[in-house]
Design an enzyme around this catalytic site. Structure first.
Site, PDB file in Angstrom:
ATOM      1  N   GLY A  42       0.809  -1.217   0.000  1.00 18.51           N
ATOM      2  CA  GLY A  42       0.000   0.000   0.000  1.00 18.51           C
ATOM      3  C   GLY A  42       0.839   1.263   0.000  1.00 18.51           C
ATOM      4  CB  VAL A  43       0.218   4.521   1.652  1.00 16.29           C
ATOM      5  CG1 VAL A  43       0.184   4.232   3.116  1.00 16.29           C
ATOM      6  CG2 VAL A  43       0.657   5.935   1.401  1.00 16.29           C
ATOM      7  CG  ASP A  44       5.049   0.893   4.840  1.00 14.71           C
ATOM      8  OD1 ASP A  44       5.979   1.712   4.766  1.00 14.71           O
ATOM      9  OD2 ASP A  44       5.016  -0.030   5.663  1.00 14.71           O
ATOM     10  CB  THR A 133      -9.125   3.066   4.619  1.00  9.72           C
ATOM     11  OG1 THR A 133      -8.135   3.675   3.779  1.00  9.72           O
ATOM     12  CG2 THR A 133      -9.619   4.055   5.653  1.00  9.72           C
ATOM     13  N   GLY A 134      -6.861   0.431   4.127  1.00  3.88           N
ATOM     14  CA  GLY A 134      -6.437  -0.519   3.100  1.00  3.88           C
ATOM     15  C   GLY A 134      -6.405  -1.922   3.670  1.00  3.88           C
ATOM     16  CB  VAL A 135      -3.479  -4.087   4.424  1.00  2.00           C
ATOM     17  CG1 VAL A 135      -3.191  -5.396   5.130  1.00  2.00           C
ATOM     18  CG2 VAL A 135      -2.892  -4.120   3.022  1.00  2.00           C
TER      19      VAL A 135
HETATM   20  P1  ADP Z   1      -3.296   0.294   6.180  1.00  2.00           P
HETATM   21  O1  ADP Z   1      -2.406  -0.910   6.387  1.00  2.00           O
HETATM   22  O2  ADP Z   1      -3.140   1.326   7.279  1.00  2.00           O
HETATM   23  O3  ADP Z   1      -4.704  -0.069   5.899  1.00  2.00           O
HETATM   24  P2  ADP Z   1      -2.754   0.779   3.323  1.00  2.00           P
HETATM   25  O4  ADP Z   1      -1.521   1.366   2.743  1.00  2.00           O
HETATM   26  O5  ADP Z   1      -3.062  -0.638   3.019  1.00  2.00           O
HETATM   27  O6  ADP Z   1      -2.648   1.046   4.916  1.00  2.00           O
HETATM   28  O7  ADP Z   1      -3.997   1.654   2.889  1.00  2.00           O
HETATM   29  C1  ADP Z   1      -4.281   2.930   3.392  1.00  2.00           C
HETATM   30  C2  ADP Z   1      -4.874   3.787   2.290  1.00  2.00           C
HETATM   31  O8  ADP Z   1      -3.819   4.307   1.478  1.00  2.00           O
HETATM   32  C3  ADP Z   1      -5.807   3.056   1.330  1.00  2.00           C
HETATM   33  O9  ADP Z   1      -6.958   3.873   1.103  1.00  2.00           O
HETATM   34  C4  ADP Z   1      -4.973   2.926   0.049  1.00  2.00           C
HETATM   35  O10 ADP Z   1      -5.783   2.919  -1.107  1.00  2.00           O
HETATM   36  C5  ADP Z   1      -4.177   4.212   0.114  1.00  2.00           C
HETATM   37  N1  ADP Z   1      -2.967   4.311  -0.709  1.00  2.00           N
HETATM   38  C6  ADP Z   1      -2.235   3.326  -1.290  1.00  2.00           C
HETATM   39  N2  ADP Z   1      -1.193   3.865  -1.955  1.00  2.00           N
HETATM   40  C7  ADP Z   1      -1.260   5.222  -1.802  1.00  2.00           C
HETATM   41  C8  ADP Z   1      -0.487   6.343  -2.253  1.00  2.00           C
HETATM   42  N3  ADP Z   1       0.590   6.184  -3.015  1.00  2.00           N
HETATM   43  N4  ADP Z   1      -0.889   7.598  -1.877  1.00  2.00           N
HETATM   44  C9  ADP Z   1      -1.979   7.769  -1.094  1.00  2.00           C
HETATM   45  N5  ADP Z   1      -2.737   6.769  -0.638  1.00  2.00           N
HETATM   46  C10 ADP Z   1      -2.390   5.503  -0.983  1.00  2.00           C
END
Ligand code: ADP
Length: 181
Positions: A42-44, A133-135
């Protein structure tokens, strides 16, 4: 009334935009990290890919020093932003969603602690993703309410908070909750 929140913040500008958080030109971008601080999806994953090795090296140092057991849920810590346009990455660990156990205080803590870390840097413009809101499966409408309330009521010197939402539905939910048209 919850003593962890300050009075409503009237000088802060809060906006929502659809986009990629790694491209934001703000002082600090927030990473929805996991406790290991050693990267994930995801964002990480996007932040580490675009920011380069320097961020991971800084995270490894934190794991070797003040966070040997990892970063607890609801906490936040800053590192360099490496090659990103931002100056710092603030890593926070969201709660995983549970239908039987309300974890909204932990989610609010991610935003409040991130802003507290921003104040210490000091960063005055901060971009947040939709933490959890992702994983971690937090329902977007609930997550948006918690996030926006926490940021609005935070006692902080941060002047600009930009929620950067990757997909259109998440963006619309945040924009509606903010009353942004
Ligand atoms: P978590 O594990 O906290 O749920 P995720 O990364 O899986 O974190 O998801 C958190 C949100 O970030 C999701 O809505 C996902 O769609 C979003 N996301 C993924 N990649 C990016 C990005 N490059 N920039 C902004 N938001 C992102």
């Amino acid at each position: 009334w919850n003593s962890r929140y300050g009075a409503e913040n009237t000088t802060m500008r809060i906006t929502a935009t659809q986009g990629d958080i790694t491209e934001q030109r703000v002082d600090a971008v927030v990473n929805a990290a996991n406790s290991s601080l050693l990267g994930g999806g995801g964002v990480d994953g996007a932040i580490h890919r675009r920011g380069g090795r320097e961020i991971l090296e800084a995270c490894k140092q934190l794991r070797a020093s003040e966070h040997t057991d990892g970063l607890p849920v609801g906490h936040a810590v800053a590192t360099t932003a490496g090659e990103l346009p931002a100056r710092w990455v603030i890593h926070t660990v969201g709660p995983t969603y549970s239908a039987s156990w309300d974890r909204s205080d932990l989610l609010a803590s991610c935003y409040l602690e991130s802003l507290r870390v921003a104040d210490s840097l000091p960063a005055t413009s901060v971009a947040f993703p939709a933490v959890s809101t992702g994983v971690y499966r937090y329902p977007v409408d609930q997550a948006a309410r918690v996030a926006i309330r926490a940021v609005r009521e935070a006692d902080t010197g941060v002047e600009l908070v930009r929620f950067v939402l990757f997909d259109e539905q998440t963006y619309r939910t945040f924009a509606t909750e903010l009353g942004q048209h």
